[in-house]
Write a protein that holds these residues in place. Structure first.
Motif, PDB file in Angstrom:
ATOM      1  N   PRO A  39       0.738  -1.107   0.166  1.00 48.18           N
ATOM      2  CA  PRO A  39       0.095  -0.069  -0.038  1.00 48.18           C
ATOM      3  C   PRO A  39       0.917   1.193   0.058  1.00 48.18           C
ATOM      4  O   PRO A  39       0.214   2.302  -0.344  1.00 48.18           O
ATOM      5  CB  PRO A  39      -0.772  -0.052   1.351  1.00 48.18           C
ATOM      6  CG  PRO A  39      -0.047  -0.828   1.969  1.00 48.18           C
ATOM      7  CD  PRO A  39       0.627  -1.924   1.403  1.00 48.18           C
ATOM      8  N   HIS A  40       2.028   1.198   0.436  1.00 48.13           N
ATOM      9  CA  HIS A  40       3.024   2.663   0.499  1.00 48.13           C
ATOM     10  C   HIS A  40       4.088   2.334  -0.462  1.00 48.13           C
ATOM     11  O   HIS A  40       4.812   1.241  -0.352  1.00 48.13           O
ATOM     12  CB  HIS A  40       3.192   2.638   1.969  1.00 48.13           C
ATOM     13  CG  HIS A  40       2.098   2.726   2.898  1.00 48.13           C
ATOM     14  ND1 HIS A  40       1.193   3.506   2.742  1.00 48.13           N
ATOM     15  CD2 HIS A  40       1.848   1.891   3.913  1.00 48.13           C
ATOM     16  CE1 HIS A  40       0.226   3.343   3.900  1.00 48.13           C
ATOM     17  NE2 HIS A  40       0.781   2.280   4.598  1.00 48.13           N
ATOM     18  N   PRO A  41       4.537   3.439  -1.202  1.00 47.24           N
ATOM     19  CA  PRO A  41       5.724   3.553  -2.041  1.00 47.24           C
ATOM     20  C   PRO A  41       6.862   3.059  -1.067  1.00 47.24           C
ATOM     21  O   PRO A  41       7.789   2.273  -1.582  1.00 47.24           O
ATOM     22  CB  PRO A  41       5.749   5.017  -2.313  1.00 47.24           C
ATOM     23  CG  PRO A  41       4.478   5.418  -2.397  1.00 47.24           C
ATOM     24  CD  PRO A  41       3.754   4.702  -1.201  1.00 47.24           C
ATOM     25  N   ALA A  42       7.040   3.541   0.346  1.00 51.77           N
ATOM     26  CA  ALA A  42       8.261   3.163   0.920  1.00 51.77           C
ATOM     27  C   ALA A  42       8.395   1.619   1.361  1.00 51.77           C
ATOM     28  O   ALA A  42       9.506   1.359   1.060  1.00 51.77           O
ATOM     29  CB  ALA A  42       7.964   4.061   2.115  1.00 51.77           C
ATOM     30  N   LEU A  43       7.211   0.991   1.422  1.00 52.72           N
ATOM     31  CA  LEU A  43       7.213  -0.300   1.730  1.00 52.72           C
ATOM     32  C   LEU A  43       7.668  -1.230   0.212  1.00 52.72           C
ATOM     33  O   LEU A  43       8.329  -2.134   0.328  1.00 52.72           O
ATOM     34  CB  LEU A  43       5.916  -0.905   2.206  1.00 52.72           C
ATOM     35  CG  LEU A  43       5.887  -2.350   2.255  1.00 52.72           C
ATOM     36  CD1 LEU A  43       6.703  -2.922   3.508  1.00 52.72           C
ATOM     37  CD2 LEU A  43       4.227  -2.553   3.019  1.00 52.72           C
ATOM     38  N   GLN A  44       7.225  -0.428  -0.782  1.00 51.42           N
ATOM     39  CA  GLN A  44       7.373  -1.158  -2.021  1.00 51.42           C
ATOM     40  C   GLN A  44       8.837  -1.190  -2.402  1.00 51.42           C
ATOM     41  O   GLN A  44       9.600  -2.089  -2.701  1.00 51.42           O
ATOM     42  CB  GLN A  44       6.549  -0.367  -3.088  1.00 51.42           C
ATOM     43  CG  GLN A  44       5.123  -0.626  -3.119  1.00 51.42           C
ATOM     44  CD  GLN A  44       4.357   0.282  -4.201  1.00 51.42           C
ATOM     45  OE1 GLN A  44       4.808   0.763  -5.092  1.00 51.42           O
ATOM     46  NE2 GLN A  44       3.216   0.566  -4.171  1.00 51.42           N
ATOM     47  N   ARG A  45       9.568  -0.007  -1.995  1.00 48.14           N
ATOM     48  CA  ARG A  45      10.935   0.230  -2.342  1.00 48.14           C
ATOM     49  C   ARG A  45      11.808  -0.758  -1.388  1.00 48.14           C
ATOM     50  O   ARG A  45      12.700  -1.472  -1.831  1.00 48.14           O
ATOM     51  CB  ARG A  45      11.360   1.673  -1.960  1.00 48.14           C
ATOM     52  CG  ARG A  45      10.832   2.522  -3.074  1.00 48.14           C
ATOM     53  CD  ARG A  45      11.633   4.022  -3.078  1.00 48.14           C
ATOM     54  NE  ARG A  45      11.191   4.620  -1.718  1.00 48.14           N
ATOM     55  CZ  ARG A  45      10.120   5.477  -1.710  1.00 48.14           C
ATOM     56  NH1 ARG A  45       9.248   5.497  -2.983  1.00 48.14           N
ATOM     57  NH2 ARG A  45       9.795   6.219  -0.517  1.00 48.14           N
ATOM     58  N   PHE A  46      11.349  -0.715  -0.379  1.00 51.83           N
ATOM     59  CA  PHE A  46      12.043  -1.409   0.913  1.00 51.83           C
ATOM     60  C   PHE A  46      12.111  -3.240   0.552  1.00 51.83           C
ATOM     61  O   PHE A  46      13.101  -4.001   0.512  1.00 51.83           O
ATOM     62  CB  PHE A  46      11.335  -1.382   2.327  1.00 51.83           C
ATOM     63  CG  PHE A  46      11.862  -2.491   3.261  1.00 51.83           C
ATOM     64  CD1 PHE A  46      13.079  -2.109   3.863  1.00 51.83           C
ATOM     65  CD2 PHE A  46      11.604  -3.578   3.556  1.00 51.83           C
ATOM     66  CE1 PHE A  46      13.762  -3.040   4.681  1.00 51.83           C
ATOM     67  CE2 PHE A  46      11.692  -4.397   4.390  1.00 51.83           C
ATOM     68  CZ  PHE A  46      13.088  -4.098   5.227  1.00 51.83           C
ATOM     69  N   LEU A  47      10.998  -3.587   0.006  1.00 55.72           N
ATOM     70  CA  LEU A  47      10.978  -4.940  -0.413  1.00 55.72           C
ATOM     71  C   LEU A  47      11.546  -5.203  -1.487  1.00 55.72           C
ATOM     72  O   LEU A  47      12.286  -6.307  -1.766  1.00 55.72           O
ATOM     73  CB  LEU A  47       9.159  -5.307  -0.718  1.00 55.72           C
ATOM     74  CG  LEU A  47       8.382  -5.453   0.547  1.00 55.72           C
ATOM     75  CD1 LEU A  47       7.028  -5.535   0.158  1.00 55.72           C
ATOM     76  CD2 LEU A  47       8.686  -6.391   1.628  1.00 55.72           C
ATOM     77  N   THR A  48      11.470  -4.412  -2.611  1.00 56.94           N
ATOM     78  CA  THR A  48      12.290  -4.480  -3.889  1.00 56.94           C
ATOM     79  C   THR A  48      13.866  -4.391  -3.437  1.00 56.94           C
ATOM     80  O   THR A  48      14.599  -5.325  -3.920  1.00 56.94           O
ATOM     81  CB  THR A  48      12.087  -3.439  -5.047  1.00 56.94           C
ATOM     82  OG1 THR A  48      10.570  -3.534  -5.174  1.00 56.94           O
ATOM     83  CG2 THR A  48      12.576  -3.528  -5.984  1.00 56.94           C
ATOM     84  N   LEU A  49      14.297  -3.585  -2.472  1.00 57.99           N
ATOM     85  CA  LEU A  49      15.751  -3.651  -2.245  1.00 57.99           C
ATOM     86  C   LEU A  49      16.174  -4.807  -1.443  1.00 57.99           C
ATOM     87  O   LEU A  49      17.273  -5.185  -1.636  1.00 57.99           O
ATOM     88  CB  LEU A  49      15.989  -2.236  -1.509  1.00 57.99           C
ATOM     89  CG  LEU A  49      15.967  -1.157  -2.214  1.00 57.99           C
ATOM     90  CD1 LEU A  49      16.211   0.067  -1.401  1.00 57.99           C
ATOM     91  CD2 LEU A  49      17.104  -0.983  -3.306  1.00 57.99           C
ATOM     92  N   GLU A  50      15.121  -5.301  -0.616  1.00 56.28           N
ATOM     93  CA  GLU A  50      15.577  -6.493   0.258  1.00 56.28           C
ATOM     94  C   GLU A  50      15.753  -7.631  -0.905  1.00 56.28           C
ATOM     95  O   GLU A  50      16.494  -8.517  -0.576  1.00 56.28           O
ATOM     96  CB  GLU A  50      14.590  -6.762   1.206  1.00 56.28           C
ATOM     97  CG  GLU A  50      14.746  -5.875   2.301  1.00 56.28           C
ATOM     98  CD  GLU A  50      16.028  -5.819   3.293  1.00 56.28           C
ATOM     99  OE1 GLU A  50      16.322  -7.111   3.533  1.00 56.28           O
ATOM    100  OE2 GLU A  50      16.850  -4.968   3.328  1.00 56.28           O
ATOM    101  N   VAL A  51      14.901  -7.795  -1.586  1.00 60.08           N
ATOM    102  CA  VAL A  51      14.745  -9.011  -2.690  1.00 60.08           C
ATOM    103  C   VAL A  51      16.094  -8.825  -3.379  1.00 60.08           C
ATOM    104  O   VAL A  51      16.889  -9.879  -3.627  1.00 60.08           O
ATOM    105  CB  VAL A  51      13.787  -9.068  -3.463  1.00 60.08           C
ATOM    106  CG1 VAL A  51      13.961 -10.101  -4.566  1.00 60.08           C
ATOM    107  CG2 VAL A  51      12.460  -9.353  -2.890  1.00 60.08           C
ATOM    108  N   ALA A  52      16.548  -7.582  -3.791  1.00 57.79           N
ATOM    109  CA  ALA A  52      17.807  -7.586  -4.721  1.00 57.79           C
ATOM    110  C   ALA A  52      18.941  -7.870  -3.821  1.00 57.79           C
ATOM    111  O   ALA A  52      19.957  -8.367  -4.475  1.00 57.79           O
ATOM    112  CB  ALA A  52      17.726  -6.051  -5.212  1.00 57.79           C
ATOM    113  N   ARG A  53      18.962  -7.540  -2.698  1.00 58.11           N
ATOM    114  CA  ARG A  53      20.082  -7.540  -1.553  1.00 58.11           C
ATOM    115  C   ARG A  53      20.281  -9.052  -1.539  1.00 58.11           C
ATOM    116  O   ARG A  53      21.432  -9.630  -1.406  1.00 58.11           O
ATOM    117  CB  ARG A  53      20.023  -6.819  -0.465  1.00 58.11           C
ATOM    118  CG  ARG A  53      20.962  -7.088   0.613  1.00 58.11           C
ATOM    119  CD  ARG A  53      20.875  -6.155   1.901  1.00 58.11           C
ATOM    120  NE  ARG A  53      19.820  -6.678   2.615  1.00 58.11           N
ATOM    121  CZ  ARG A  53      19.666  -7.771   3.645  1.00 58.11           C
ATOM    122  NH1 ARG A  53      21.140  -8.336   3.574  1.00 58.11           N
ATOM    123  NH2 ARG A  53      18.968  -7.879   4.192  1.00 58.11           N
TER     124      ARG A  53
END
Length: 334
Positions: A39-53
């Motif tokens: 629901p939130h852009p911040a959560l979207q970015r966090f999940l994408t960065l964590e998957v990439a990491r």
């Protein structure tokens, strides 16, 4: 039969663990674009960065909000997105100009004043209000279309909105977006675009009711795996994030030790604070008062209006209270 599989995570870090594991087990092909709804852009970015990491790459992931995705695949916004608030506003300008329309006096004076910019601003506000009704209280719009009695006790306030809504449908000339929700309830909803094999949702329970109903209907066409963020009644240290625990440990090595402030008094707020400090499952019984209150608001605008009313009431009730004595805590800002 619905195919929503629910899981549970105590925080965003645990949700990232869940998402990484689910993506790995699903074995997505090189040309698939897994859809992740948050629901939130911040959560979207966090999940994408964590998957990439954790996996080394996240180039094919597609992140958007649950409401944006159901808009896209169900046609809730219309064939040409004519039911988006920005598009509705322009059609509403013509509706408000109609001399036969049922409008309150202040709106009628504005519509007849010739101030086009002010009229467009009002049309935008009404369009956003209709969008809020669609997502949170669709029965208001459905009853207006069917001619049923208003739900609100302020019938005179709802009457002109019902008239504007029905005129707006006639002005736009395409089926009302409530038809999509009615099709979902009747089990006849068909996606307007191809759906992915699996959709991943990471969200707190409180998403708009219409969005949830459409997700449940779409689960008949594709698998939906939903990780519900729910901190639960555990002690604060148990549901704090890994990063926060690491920061607390680093501060402790420098001699900074947290010293919780003991709640003062036996008010409802003090008893609730004591419960959080002790990690107990239940608040100690006692009299109810106005030191802690919960308000259910149907939109961010109404949240701000409610906060303003409460702040003004508090300032009026206590002559010694000043604006700088009031603190506002927000869980997430977009």
């Amino acid at each position: 039969m619905p195919r929503i599989v629910f899981s549970h995570a105590r925080d965003a870090q645990a949700a990232a663990d869940w998402l990484t594991a689910r993506l790995a087990s699903a074995d997505h092909g090189p040309f698939e674009r897994p859809v992740i709804l948050a629901p939130h852009p911040a959560l979207q970015r966090f999940l994408t960065l964590e998957v990439a990491r954790r996996t080394g790459i996240a180039a094919s992931l597609r992140s958007l909000t649950p409401t944006a995705w159901v808009d896209e695949v169900t046609g809730l916004e219309g064939v040409a997105r004519e039911w988006r608030p920005a598009a509705m506003a322009w059609a509403l300008v013509d509706v408000l100009r109609d001399p036969d329309g049922l409008l309150p006096d202040f709106l009628r004076r504005l519509a007849d004043s010739g101030d086009e910019l002010a009229l467009l601003d009002v049309a935008r506000a009404i369009a956003h209000r209709f969008r809020t009704y669609l997502l949170h209280e669709p029965a208001i719009l459905e009853r207006a279309e069917s001619g049923e009695a208003p739900l609100s006790r302020r019938e005179e306030h709802e009457r002109w909105q019902r008239d504007v809504w029905t005129r707006l449908i006639a002005r736009i000339g395409t089926p009302s977006p409530t038809r999509v929700l009615q099709a979902a309830r009747g089990g006849t909803l068909q996606p307007t675009t191809a759906l992915p094999r699996i959709v991943y949702v990471v969200s707190e329970p409180g998403i708009p009711p219409t969005t949830r109903a459409l997700l449940e209907s779409l689960s008949a066409h594709c698998a939906i795996e939903w990780c519900v963020l729910d901190h639960g009644p555990n002690a604060p240290e148990q549901h704090s994030s890994t990063r926060r625990r690491a920061a607390s440990a680093a501060l402790a090595t420098l001699g900074f030790v947290p010293a919780p402030v003991a709640p003062v008094g036996r008010t409802l707020l003090a008893r609730t604070q004591a419960q959080f400090c002790a990690g107990d499952a239940a608040v100690e019984s006692g009299p109810l008062d106005d030191t802690l209150s919960v308000h259910r608001c149907h939109s961010p605008l109404r949240e701000i209006e409610t906060l303003r009313e409460l702040a003004l009431d508090a300032l009026a009730a206590d002559p010694t209270l000043r604006p700088h004595d009031i603190t506002l805590y927000v869980t997430s800002l977009e």
